[in-house]
Design a protein around this motif. Sequence first.
Motif, PDB file in Angstrom:
ATOM      1  N   LYS A  76       0.833  -1.206   0.000  1.00 53.15           N
ATOM      2  CA  LYS A  76       0.000   0.000   0.000  1.00 53.15           C
ATOM      3  C   LYS A  76       0.870   1.260   0.000  1.00 53.15           C
ATOM      4  CE  LYS A  76      -3.874   2.150   2.426  1.00 53.15           C
ATOM      5  NZ  LYS A  76      -3.263   3.410   2.878  1.00 53.15           N
ATOM      6  N   GLU A  77       1.927   1.265   0.831  1.00 52.18           N
ATOM      7  CA  GLU A  77       2.855   2.403   0.877  1.00 52.18           C
ATOM      8  C   GLU A  77       3.560   2.588  -0.463  1.00 52.18           C
ATOM      9  OE1 GLU A  77       5.714   2.532   4.039  1.00 52.18           O
ATOM     10  OE2 GLU A  77       4.194   2.697   5.597  1.00 52.18           O
ATOM     11  N   ILE A  78       4.015   1.469  -1.062  1.00 50.77           N
ATOM     12  CA  ILE A  78       4.698   1.526  -2.359  1.00 50.77           C
ATOM     13  C   ILE A  78       3.762   2.120  -3.405  1.00 50.77           C
ATOM     14  CG2 ILE A  78       5.697   0.157  -4.254  1.00 50.77           C
ATOM     15  CD1 ILE A  78       6.650  -1.832  -2.019  1.00 50.77           C
ATOM     16  N   LEU A  79       2.523   1.632  -3.436  1.00 51.53           N
ATOM     17  CA  LEU A  79       1.540   2.097  -4.418  1.00 51.53           C
ATOM     18  C   LEU A  79       1.237   3.586  -4.225  1.00 51.53           C
ATOM     19  CD1 LEU A  79      -0.265   1.016  -6.747  1.00 51.53           C
ATOM     20  CD2 LEU A  79      -2.098   0.836  -5.061  1.00 51.53           C
ATOM     21  N   THR A  80       0.999   3.987  -2.977  1.00 53.98           N
ATOM     22  CA  THR A  80       0.689   5.393  -2.687  1.00 53.98           C
ATOM     23  C   THR A  80       1.864   6.295  -3.063  1.00 53.98           C
ATOM     24  OG1 THR A  80      -0.690   4.664  -0.843  1.00 53.98           O
ATOM     25  CG2 THR A  80      -0.136   6.993  -0.903  1.00 53.98           C
ATOM     26  N   ALA A  81       3.072   5.930  -2.621  1.00 53.53           N
ATOM     27  CA  ALA A  81       4.256   6.735  -2.919  1.00 53.53           C
ATOM     28  C   ALA A  81       4.497   6.808  -4.430  1.00 53.53           C
ATOM     29  CB  ALA A  81       5.478   6.150  -2.212  1.00 53.53           C
ATOM     30  N   THR A  82       4.283   5.688  -5.130  1.00 56.67           N
ATOM     31  CA  THR A  82       4.451   5.657  -6.587  1.00 56.67           C
ATOM     32  C   THR A  82       3.471   6.610  -7.260  1.00 56.67           C
ATOM     33  OG1 THR A  82       5.192   3.349  -6.505  1.00 56.67           O
ATOM     34  CG2 THR A  82       4.459   4.161  -8.638  1.00 56.67           C
ATOM     35  N   MET A  83       2.210   6.571  -6.834  1.00 59.69           N
ATOM     36  CA  MET A  83       1.180   7.438  -7.435  1.00 59.69           C
ATOM     37  C   MET A  83       1.463   8.918  -7.152  1.00 59.69           C
ATOM     38  SD  MET A  83      -0.611   5.378  -9.099  1.00 59.69           S
ATOM     39  CE  MET A  83      -1.943   6.394  -9.681  1.00 59.69           C
ATOM     40  N   VAL A  84       1.859   9.228  -5.933  1.00 61.07           N
ATOM     41  CA  VAL A  84       2.161  10.614  -5.566  1.00 61.07           C
ATOM     42  C   VAL A  84       3.345  11.135  -6.392  1.00 61.07           C
ATOM     43  CG1 VAL A  84       3.026  12.112  -3.712  1.00 61.07           C
ATOM     44  CG2 VAL A  84       1.174  10.508  -3.237  1.00 61.07           C
ATOM     45  N   LEU A  85       4.417  10.347  -6.464  1.00 59.10           N
ATOM     46  CA  LEU A  85       5.590  10.753  -7.251  1.00 59.10           C
ATOM     47  C   LEU A  85       5.244  10.868  -8.734  1.00 59.10           C
ATOM     48  CD1 LEU A  85       8.543   8.780  -5.612  1.00 59.10           C
ATOM     49  CD2 LEU A  85       8.278  11.260  -5.741  1.00 59.10           C
ATOM     50  N   PHE A  86       4.411   9.935  -9.225  1.00 58.74           N
ATOM     51  CA  PHE A  86       3.992   9.955 -10.630  1.00 58.74           C
ATOM     52  C   PHE A  86       3.289  11.275 -10.961  1.00 58.74           C
ATOM     53  CE2 PHE A  86       0.849   9.130 -13.975  1.00 58.74           C
ATOM     54  CZ  PHE A  86       1.688   8.680 -14.991  1.00 58.74           C
ATOM     55  N   ALA A  87       2.411  11.705 -10.051  1.00 60.26           N
ATOM     56  CA  ALA A  87       1.668  12.961 -10.261  1.00 60.26           C
ATOM     57  C   ALA A  87       2.597  14.160 -10.236  1.00 60.26           C
ATOM     58  CB  ALA A  87       0.572  13.104  -9.202  1.00 60.26           C
ATOM     59  N   VAL A  88       3.574  14.154  -9.321  1.00 53.07           N
ATOM     60  CA  VAL A  88       4.474  15.300  -9.184  1.00 53.07           C
ATOM     61  C   VAL A  88       5.506  15.346 -10.313  1.00 53.07           C
ATOM     62  CG1 VAL A  88       6.201  16.409  -7.714  1.00 53.07           C
ATOM     63  CG2 VAL A  88       4.148  15.463  -6.697  1.00 53.07           C
ATOM     64  N   ILE A  89       6.098  14.178 -10.642  1.00 54.18           N
ATOM     65  CA  ILE A  89       7.072  14.131 -11.742  1.00 54.18           C
ATOM     66  C   ILE A  89       6.368  14.503 -13.046  1.00 54.18           C
ATOM     67  CG2 ILE A  89       8.562  12.624 -13.134  1.00 54.18           C
ATOM     68  CD1 ILE A  89       9.128  11.043 -10.507  1.00 54.18           C
ATOM     69  N   ASP A  90       5.141  14.019 -13.216  1.00 53.01           N
ATOM     70  CA  ASP A  90       4.281  14.371 -14.356  1.00 53.01           C
ATOM     71  C   ASP A  90       5.019  14.244 -15.699  1.00 53.01           C
ATOM     72  OD1 ASP A  90       2.041  15.236 -15.736  1.00 53.01           O
ATOM     73  OD2 ASP A  90       2.550  17.348 -15.531  1.00 53.01           O
ATOM     74  N   ILE A  91       5.579  13.057 -15.945  1.00 52.64           N
ATOM     75  CA  ILE A  91       6.341  12.833 -17.173  1.00 52.64           C
ATOM     76  C   ILE A  91       5.445  12.885 -18.412  1.00 52.64           C
ATOM     77  CG2 ILE A  91       6.283  10.282 -17.149  1.00 52.64           C
ATOM     78  CD1 ILE A  91       9.331  12.490 -18.094  1.00 52.64           C
ATOM     79  N   ILE A  92       4.177  12.481 -18.258  1.00 51.59           N
ATOM     80  CA  ILE A  92       3.235  12.555 -19.384  1.00 51.59           C
ATOM     81  C   ILE A  92       3.023  14.025 -19.768  1.00 51.59           C
ATOM     82  CG2 ILE A  92       0.869  12.045 -20.161  1.00 51.59           C
ATOM     83  CD1 ILE A  92       2.533   9.508 -19.761  1.00 51.59           C
ATOM     84  N   GLY A  93       2.862  14.877 -18.762  1.00 56.60           N
ATOM     85  CA  GLY A  93       2.684  16.308 -19.011  1.00 56.60           C
ATOM     86  C   GLY A  93       3.937  16.961 -19.557  1.00 56.60           C
TER      87      GLY A  93
END
Length: 191
Positions: free
Chosen positions: A6-23
Motif C-alpha cells: 500500500k505504501e509503495i503504491l501510494t508513494a508511486t502514485m504521488v511521485l507519478f503525479a508530481v514528476i508528471d512525465i506525461i505532461g
Amino acid sequence: MELNFKEILTATMVLFAVIDIIGSIPIIIDLRQKVGHIQSEKASIVAMLIMILFLFVGVQILNLIGIDVYSFAVAGSFVMFFLALEMILGVQLYKEDSPDTASVVPLAFPLIAGAGTMTTILSLKAEFQTINIIIAIIVNSIFVYAVLKSSTKIEKFIGKGGIGVVRKIFGVIVMAIAVKLFTSNIQGLFN
C-alpha cells in the motif's frame, strides 16, 4: 524496514503525479527538436540517483546550508510556475547555452527530479518506510525511461496540434501544483 504494498503504491502514485512525465512530453519533444538527441538512459538513471540521494541526505543538506524545507518548497513552486508559464504562453524563459544532448540538465534536473519532486520525497519520508519510497522511485524511473524512449512515437500519435493542446492543459495543471506547493508551504515559513 518492511515492504508494504500500500505504501509503495501510494508513494508511486504521488511521485507519478508530481514528476508528471506525461505532461512533460511536449517539453521533451521540444528539447529533442532543439538538441536532436535525448539520452533516455542517462536522464532516467541520473534522476533516480538524485531522488534516492535526496531521500537520504536532503534534510541534512538543507540544514547544512541553513535552508528549511518550507523555503525549498516555495522556491521549487516558483520554478514550476515559470515552467508552466512557458507551457501555457509558448514563451521561452529557461535558456541554456545550447546543449549538445539533453540528459542531466534540464531533463534529469529540474524536469524529472526537480524541487517539487524533492519536496514530495521529504514529505513521503515523514510518513513511509524508506525502502517503500525507494521502490516507488525505481518504478517511476522505469516509467520515465519508457516515456523518454517512446517520445517520438507519442509525438506522431498525438500530432503537432494535439501536443500544443496537451502542453497548455498540462501547463495549467503544473501551475496549479505550483500554487498548491506555494500555499501549503508559505504558512510554514511564517510559523
